[in-house]
Design a protein around this motif. Structure first.
Motif, PDB file in Angstrom:
ATOM      1  N   HIS A  68      -9.787  -0.580  -9.041  1.00  0.00           N
ATOM      2  CA  HIS A  68      -9.328   0.735  -8.261  1.00  0.00           C
ATOM      3  C   HIS A  68      -9.025   0.575  -6.290  1.00  0.00           C
ATOM      4  CE1 HIS A  68     -13.688   0.685  -7.536  1.00  0.00           C
ATOM      5  NE2 HIS A  68     -14.407   0.811  -8.280  1.00  0.00           N
ATOM      6  N   LEU A  69      -7.398   0.142  -7.204  1.00  0.00           N
ATOM      7  CA  LEU A  69      -6.834  -0.043  -5.632  1.00  0.00           C
ATOM      8  C   LEU A  69      -6.345   1.633  -4.796  1.00  0.00           C
ATOM      9  CD1 LEU A  69      -5.675  -2.399  -3.905  1.00  0.00           C
ATOM     10  CD2 LEU A  69      -3.753  -1.871  -4.580  1.00  0.00           C
ATOM     11  N   ASN A  70      -7.308   3.151  -5.962  1.00  0.00           N
ATOM     12  CA  ASN A  70      -6.814   3.867  -5.572  1.00  0.00           C
ATOM     13  C   ASN A  70      -6.910   3.610  -3.959  1.00  0.00           C
ATOM     14  OD1 ASN A  70      -8.386   3.809  -7.474  1.00  0.00           O
ATOM     15  ND2 ASN A  70      -8.048   5.180  -7.989  1.00  0.00           N
ATOM     16  N   VAL A  71      -6.922   2.864  -2.411  1.00  0.00           N
ATOM     17  CA  VAL A  71      -7.338   2.604  -1.534  1.00  0.00           C
ATOM     18  C   VAL A  71      -6.615   3.891  -0.997  1.00  0.00           C
ATOM     19  CG1 VAL A  71      -7.850   0.365  -1.092  1.00  0.00           C
ATOM     20  CG2 VAL A  71      -5.418   1.063  -1.046  1.00  0.00           C
ATOM     21  N   LYS A  72      -7.260   4.435  -0.043  1.00  0.00           N
ATOM     22  CA  LYS A  72      -7.092   5.928   0.750  1.00  0.00           C
ATOM     23  C   LYS A  72      -6.874   6.181   1.890  1.00  0.00           C
ATOM     24  CE  LYS A  72     -10.990   5.895  -1.282  1.00  0.00           C
ATOM     25  NZ  LYS A  72     -12.377   4.367  -1.224  1.00  0.00           N
ATOM     26  N   TYR A  73      -5.215   6.726   1.887  1.00  0.00           N
ATOM     27  CA  TYR A  73      -4.910   7.491   3.187  1.00  0.00           C
ATOM     28  C   TYR A  73      -5.862   7.629   4.404  1.00  0.00           C
ATOM     29  CZ  TYR A  73      -4.079  12.104   2.850  1.00  0.00           C
ATOM     30  OH  TYR A  73      -3.811  13.344   2.738  1.00  0.00           O
TER      31      TYR A  73
END
Ligand SMILES: [Zn+2]
Length: 546
Positions: free
Chosen positions: A256-261
């Motif tokens: 999960h590269l849905n790293v956050k802004y």
């Protein structure tokens, strides 16, 4: 008239085959005998036990979800309701360093038939008997499930088994971790996973991970990692991951590269992270991919927001600290980790808290919860912990929050060749104890297909299916899966892309998707005319075995 002379169990006729390899779709009939695809071609005039007319429909391999946590929920949802209704026929479980944890109340206790599948992480006196990892697979064989599962051995579990709750390990503790990991790999686990933002993996040093990964590498296992940091130290964390792959030459997956802004890093972080992974593949020839939930929001482990000192003397002490004004202020000042944007006051990005043990919290959005309790967001968040009785329950609290500012950021990742599809979910039910309250458990692959193929046309159906089938099967070492080909396992979906519908909404999240006409798992029709048949033909897949 066909030259084919055998009598198949199933024939799927006239479908448009998207075979999973990425080649352009083509028309053909498929014959299934037993659990395998026997023939692809013209089957006019051939009789079969079941004949399906797939005219106007796609026929694809069953989808492979590369990252789920159903290792905990499958025991109470062996029919894998939310997954199989989306055409998911195989899940890679045991991610993020957790492979023997249960987060939902599992109704069988330890032992019984001599098999320990689940244990209470909170009870550090519990001795985990040798053979436990192997027994999980045996238990799966015995129970039967409607999907296939392939298992990763989790680092956090190994640490708990070795009673390792400090940074440094003793050789004796390492030996325990190594023995259990070897046992898992010998039993057929497909690799080793870490969750380095989570307790107790968060305490480990890189050398420990490299040493354990080297053990899994001896068995040609894959290494998957929820990295040590997805914010301020994102790039260092990617380097740490790549160093393991450089050293061991394993196949690797950044989970999960849905790293956050706005999470402590400049906003070009996503491009830079993708560049690093791409260059590892292209320039260094490391076999690495990444995955993420294909939505602007994502899920996370709420405990990872808390400072580890809070619970180092047990959860009862932690509750006392959270109950005192002074203690609570100290915690509030020490929350610059994980979803750092919460620490920066962006509480509107926390959409929902999901707690199996507090359904009244799960029932509301976080905003509604704050209003209902008349608390400011940070206190409302900490109150959920204060009211939670055990560390095991604390570990099960999930958050749903906004990861990406714009959908174009998600689109740029899912289109990329280094991206594999995943849902980061639990296989769930609409009712009962496997009802999770998290929308993404009910719609992951449907969103991917509906949004990025059907609505935006961002990727072709062939590319999308490839990312969710054969490319995943190859990377994870699942033999005979992910491809419509003669001799492959008959994990097959039949559907009309225009008919796929997500029924779950943010306010009513626990609804199954609709529109999948047929789903075959190892040759059996688990979904027939859109209905679950109750058939449990899934297998616990063993590494290297057909
Ligand atoms: Zn995960």
């Amino acid at each position: 008239m066909s030259i084919y002379k055998k009598r198949p169990d199933v024939i799927i006729k006239n479908g448009k085959i998207v075979d999973g390899s990425g080649i352009p779709a083509y028309y053909a009939d498929i014959a299934v005998i037993g659990e395998k695809i026997d023939y692809i071609g013209n089957l006019d005039g051939v009789d079969a036990g079941m004949i399906i007319d797939a005219e106007g429909k796609y026929v694809t391999p069953g989808f492979i979800d590369t990252h789920t946590h159903s290792d905990s929920s499958i025991w109470i949802n062996p029919e894998a309701q939310s997954s199989v209704r989306q055409g998911v026929t195989t899940e890679i479980v045991g991610n993020c360093g957790f492979s023997m944890r249960h987060t939902i109340n599992v109704p069988f206790d330890k032992g019984g038939d001599g098999i320990v599948c689940v244990y209470d992480l909170a009870n550090t006196d519990t001795e985990i008997p040798k053979g436990s990892f192997a027994n999980v697979l045996k238990k799966m064989d015995k129970m039967g499930a409607s999907i296939n599962t392939a298992w990763l051995c989790g680092h956090n579990d190994l640490r708990v088994i070795a009673k390792l709750f400090t940074e440094d390990y003793t050789e004796e503790q390492f030996k325990i971790m190594e023995d259990f990991l070897r046992e898992a790999m010998e039993a057929g686990y497909i690799g080793f996973s870490t969750g380095l933002e989570f307790d107790p993996g968060i305490l480990s040093r890189p050398a420990e991970i490299e040493r354990l990964a080297s053990v899994a590498a001896e068995y040609d296992g894959i290494y998957t990692s929820q990295m040590r940091d997805e914010g301020t130290y994102l790039f260092e964390a990617i380097e740490e991951f790549l160093n393991v792959i450089r050293k061991t030459k394993m196949r690797g997956e950044i989970s999960h590269l849905n790293v956050k802004y706005d999470n402590g890093i400049p906003n070009d972080y996503l491009n830079k992270a993708m560049d690093m992974i791409r260059s590892a593949r292209n320039d260094e020839h490391l076999n690495v991919y990444t995955d993420m939930l294909p939505t602007c929001y994502g899920t996370g482990c709420a405990q990872a927001m808390l400072p580890p000192w809070l619970y180092e003397n047990g959860w009862d002490e932690a509750r006392k600290i959270l109950a005192s004004d002074e203690g609570r202020e100290k915690v509030k000042k020490d929350m610059d980790r994980y979803w750092r944007f919460l620490n920066y006051g962006q509480w509107d990005r926390l959409l929902r808290i999901i707690t199996p043990h507090m359904p009244e919290v799960t029932a509301m959005s976080f905003e509604e919860l704050c209003k209902a309790t008349n608390r400011d967001p940070c206190d409302c968040f900490l109150d959920v912990f204060m009211k939670t009785e055990t560390i095991e329950q604390v570990r099960s609290i999930e958050m749903v929050g906004t990861m990406f500012r714009e959908e174009t950021m998600v689109e740029s990742v899912v289109k990329d060749p280094i991206y594999l599809w995943m849902s980061d979910s639990y296989t769930a039910t609409e009712e009962g104890s496997a009802r999770t309250g998290n929308m993404s458990d009910y719609m992951g692959i449907f969103h991917f297909l509906i949004r990025y193929v059907r609505e935006l046309g961002a990727i072709s159906i062939e590319e999308a299916v490839n990312k969710a089938t054969y490319r995943a099967a190859k990377h994870y070492g699942l033999l005979g899966r992910g491809l419509i080909a003669e001799g492959s396992f008959a994990d097959i979906n039949v559907f009309d892309l225009d008919n796929l519908r997500i029924e779950a909404t943010f306010t009513n999240p626990c609804r199954y998707c609709s529109g999948m006409d047929y789903v075959f798992v190892n040759g059996r029709d688990v979904i027939n005319k859109g209905k679950h048949t109750g058939i449990r033909s899934g297998k616990a897949i063993r590494r290297g075995k057909m």
